[in-house]
Enzyme design. Structure first.
Site, PDB file in Angstrom:
ATOM      1  N   HIS A  60       0.837  -1.208   0.000  1.00  0.00           N
ATOM      2  CA  HIS A  60       0.000   0.000   0.000  1.00  0.00           C
ATOM      3  C   HIS A  60       0.874   1.261   0.000  1.00  0.00           C
ATOM      4  O   HIS A  60       0.577   2.242  -0.674  1.00  0.00           O
ATOM      5  CB  HIS A  60      -0.878   0.046   1.258  1.00  0.00           C
ATOM      6  CG  HIS A  60      -1.898  -1.043   1.373  1.00  0.00           C
ATOM      7  ND1 HIS A  60      -1.866  -1.992   2.361  1.00  0.00           N
ATOM      8  CD2 HIS A  60      -2.996  -1.323   0.629  1.00  0.00           C
ATOM      9  CE1 HIS A  60      -2.899  -2.806   2.237  1.00  0.00           C
ATOM     10  NE2 HIS A  60      -3.599  -2.433   1.190  1.00  0.00           N
ATOM     11  N   LYS A 172      -0.992  -6.153  -8.220  1.00  0.00           N
ATOM     12  CA  LYS A 172      -1.254  -7.434  -7.563  1.00  0.00           C
ATOM     13  C   LYS A 172      -2.680  -7.863  -7.876  1.00  0.00           C
ATOM     14  O   LYS A 172      -2.946  -9.035  -8.117  1.00  0.00           O
ATOM     15  CB  LYS A 172      -1.063  -7.308  -6.055  1.00  0.00           C
ATOM     16  CG  LYS A 172      -1.463  -8.546  -5.319  1.00  0.00           C
ATOM     17  CD  LYS A 172      -0.898  -8.534  -3.928  1.00  0.00           C
ATOM     18  CE  LYS A 172      -1.567  -9.601  -3.106  1.00  0.00           C
ATOM     19  NZ  LYS A 172      -2.889  -9.136  -2.631  1.00  0.00           N
TER      20      LYS A 172
END
Ligand code: AMP
Length: 305
Positions: A60, A172
């Site tokens: 993140h 991802k």
């Protein structure tokens, strides 16, 4: 009765009173978010948005750091979106740690964290959904039928509230990014959607909030997923083009290196259309989802030919 209104509070007690010493705002009301972002835009400031479900990790943070560079103002949303979880999925036990997330977001230069309650995002009679069915049929969409509908709907709501110049996502979740890009194109959204590379642990395991569910033994063996992807890439580099053969190779590696794991899918698809590919004549995405114990992990690799 609306399922979003009846959910128990998930944030730690007192989180609404969380005070930031520096300049970062914590907002839980969609209207307050809209007002703040509108004022920034009116002042001629560009805005970058990073949507997340929180329990932030370095993956993140790589998105947040990129977004920090891309906008005058940086908004991070932290919302475990109930509508993207199926009835038997892990909504209730999805990991949460808002105070820690706030500290991380602030340390990485966020100007605003938006952390709404589900009831603030979904009216009791919420009835509008955004779907991109053509791209959501396979891969994660096959085993999580309502997942991408929930993702598209919440991301469009966030884009409408923030009106960012750029929104940053991770590769991802490649299928998610492909779907969101198609949604943005089809619905004439003006935000630029950026994709960032997969951030990995030193041993190769793709970082994920769900990695904390793994037992120590499972965690030690989970890098086998990445090894399997690299094995397939090496075989493609050596000339193998048949998806079935390559898929078997991946399966054999997992059976040996991660016994007990169950492959949800291991699919070769076109990187934009998500259409299955039987023979690799052009760049192809190899995307996998693997159950390690009860934890479903995803990973992917772009195979250049
Ligand atoms: P999540 O909180 O899991 O919904 O993820 C929020 C965003 O972070 C999504 O765009 C994900 O694709 C991205 N993301 C999650 N894990 C990683 C990772 N290991 N590397 C890069 N981006 C990631």
């Amino acid at each position: 009765m609306c399922p979003f209104q009846t959910m128990p509070p998930r944030q730690p007690p007192g989180w609404r009173n969380f005070r930031m010493d520096a300049s970062m705002d914590l907002i839980s009301s969609p209207q307050a978010l809209r007002d703040t972002c509108r004022a920034w835009s009116k002042a001629g400031l560009t805005i970058a948005l990073v949507p997340t479900m929180g329990f932030l990790h370095d993956g993140h943070m790589s998105l947040i750091d990129e977004a920090r560079r891309r906008g005058d103002k940086l908004v991070v949303s932290i919302f475990v979106n109930p509508t993207q979880f199926g009835p038997n999925e892990d909504l209730d036990r999805y990991p949460r740690d808002l105070p820690r997330d706030l500290a991380l977001a602030e340390a990485h230069g966020a100007d605003l964290v938006f952390a709404p309650e589900p009831g603030a995002m979904y009216a009791p009679d919420h009835a509008t959904w955004v779907e991109v069915p053509e791209l959501a049929r396979g891969l994660c969409g096959a085993s999580r039928p309502i997942h991408f509908r929930g993702v598209c709907t919440v991301v469009l709501k966030l884009l409408n509230l923030v009106r960012p110049d750029v929104a940053v996502f991770g590769q991802k979740d490649w299928q998610q990014l492909a779907i969101l890009r198609r949604m943005a194109r089809d619905l004439d959204l003006d935000a630029q959607l950026m994709g960032m590379p997969i951030h990995r642990e030193p041993d190769g395991l793709a970082m994920s909030s769900r990695n904390v569910y793994l037992t120590p033994v499972e965690r030690a063996k989970a890098p086998a997923i990445r090894e399997g992807l690299l094995l397939v890439r090496a075989a493609v580099a050596a000339g193998e083009r048949d998806a079935e053969t390559l898929g078997r190779m991946f399966g054999a590696h997992l059976a040996q290196a991660l016994p007990g794991a169950r492959i949800d899918y291991a699919s070769f698809v076109h990187p934009d259309s998500m259409e299955p590919v039987a023979r690799m004549d052009a760049a192809t995405l190899f995307a996998v989802a693997v159950f390690v114990g009860s934890v479903r992990l995803i990973d992917n690799i772009l195979l250049e030919v």
